[in-house]
Design a protein around this motif. Structure first.
Motif, short mmCIF file in Angstrom:
data_model
loop_
_atom_site.label_atom_id
_atom_site.label_comp_id
_atom_site.label_asym_id
_atom_site.label_seq_id
_atom_site.Cartn_x
_atom_site.Cartn_y
_atom_site.Cartn_z
N UNK A 59 0.79 -1.22 0.00
CA UNK A 59 0.00 0.00 0.00
C UNK A 59 0.82 1.27 0.00
N UNK A 60 0.31 2.31 0.68
CA UNK A 60 0.87 3.66 0.57
C UNK A 60 1.95 3.98 1.60
N UNK A 61 2.23 3.05 2.50
CA UNK A 61 3.26 3.32 3.49
C UNK A 61 3.76 2.04 4.11
N UNK A 62 4.91 2.11 4.76
CA UNK A 62 5.51 0.92 5.36
C UNK A 62 4.72 0.47 6.58
N UNK A 63 4.58 1.35 7.58
CA UNK A 63 3.87 0.96 8.80
C UNK A 63 3.53 2.21 9.59
N UNK A 64 2.25 2.33 9.96
CA UNK A 64 1.79 3.49 10.72
C UNK A 64 1.96 3.32 12.22
N UNK A 65 2.58 2.21 12.65
CA UNK A 65 2.78 1.97 14.06
C UNK A 65 1.74 1.02 14.61
N UNK A 66 1.47 1.11 15.90
CA UNK A 66 0.46 0.26 16.53
C UNK A 66 -0.93 0.71 16.09
N UNK A 67 -1.84 -0.25 16.00
CA UNK A 67 -3.22 0.05 15.64
C UNK A 67 -3.94 0.55 16.88
N UNK A 68 -4.07 1.88 17.00
CA UNK A 68 -4.67 2.47 18.19
C UNK A 68 -6.18 2.35 18.21
N UNK A 69 -6.79 1.90 17.11
CA UNK A 69 -8.24 1.73 17.08
C UNK A 69 -8.67 0.38 17.64
N UNK A 70 -7.71 -0.51 17.84
CA UNK A 70 -8.03 -1.85 18.29
C UNK A 70 -8.38 -1.85 19.78
N UNK A 71 -9.51 -2.43 20.11
CA UNK A 71 -9.95 -2.54 21.51
C UNK A 71 -9.50 -3.88 22.06
N UNK A 72 -8.70 -3.83 23.12
CA UNK A 72 -8.16 -5.05 23.71
C UNK A 72 -8.70 -5.22 25.12
#
Length: 263
Positions: A59-72
């Motif tokens: 896609x458009x980038x390597x990695x945006x970091x941790x997925x902060x939208x994920x509810x754990x």
């Protein structure tokens, strides 16, 4: 059929190509991707036919970091993030850093947060001209993790690293090359091709040299010069007695390319 969903894995000659494959979220790492990336790295490290590993993103980038939208579950409990870093993120980074094989990373677009740490953990780093590393932690009241203080401090020195962290700065591809964080830049349309070509060239190099020099460079940051020289002397004996050294010497005098076996 691949047994991965958020990561793609394939072998190209003697190169294992691992691609972060959640392009819809700029390859932000969710729990599934973290687990699959650990498995993919472990597979490459354990495969005797693999001599180099290429890491990249779809896609458009390597990695945006941790997925902060994920509810754990239990994310509000004290010590939750410490345990998550230790069990889910650290195995990714240590799998790269402690591998006996060279890892080469191709970064386009953003490598942010833990994505920047993963890119810096690789032995070689090539960035597209539009790529950048982004230490976004301070902007949301966190500190860089995944070994970022060690990785940034070693490359930039403590003062520049602290400035980067405190100001949540971005480092362009050009700055990363100038500062020694990245090896070189490439035009984005040719990035994958150039990095794969470099990875394939690594498979023709002496595997023992790559393995032990990678290890010694890591160790040397905490050793004195005398200790480093002594470790080199110990390791050189392994090489001197190897079949690869005998083959390399013969090839040198016969004016041909050596055929190294890693033995």
């Amino acid at each position: 059929m691949s047994d991965f969903e958020t990561v793609s894995y394939h072998i190209d000659e003697q190169v294992a190509v691992i691609t972060l494959n959640r392009p819809q979220s700029r390859n932000a790492l969710n729990a599934q991707m973290r687990a699959e990336l650990v498995r993919a790295i472990g597979r490459a490290n354990a495969d005797s036919a693999v001599r180099a590993v290429m890491l990249t993103g779809a896609g458009k980038g390597f990695c945006a970091g941790a997925d902060l939208t994920e509810q754990m579950p239990d994310s509000d409990s004290d010590g939750y993030i410490t345990q998550q870093l230790r069990t889910e993120y650290h195995p990714i980074l240590l799998g790269i850093i402690e591998s006996s094989k060279p890892y080469i990373c191709a970064v386009h677009g953003a490598a942010a947060g833990i994505g920047a740490a993963i890119a810096m953990a690789c032995d070689l780093l090539v960035m597209a001209e539009n790529a950048f590393l982004y230490s976004a932690f301070g902007a949301i009241g966190l500190i860089p993790d995944g070994g970022s203080h060690w990785l940034l401090g070693r490359s930039l020195g403590s003062k520049k690293a602290f400035e980067l962290i405190a100001e949540s700065q971005k480092l362009s591809a050009g700055e990363c090359v100038q500062l020694g964080i990245a090896n070189r830049m490439a035009q984005e349309p040719h990035l994958q091709e150039e990095v794969l070509g470099w990875a394939k060239s690594l498979t023709t190099r002496a595997p023992l040299t790559l393995q032990y020099s990678k290890q010694l460079l890591r160790e040397a940051s905490s050793l004195s010069l005398a200790q480093t020289m002594d470790r080199e002397a110990q390791v050189q004996n392994i090489h001197y007695r190897s079949a690869d050294f005998k083959e390399g010497a013969r090839a040198f005098f016969e004016k041909r390319a050596a055929r190294f076996q890693g033995k």
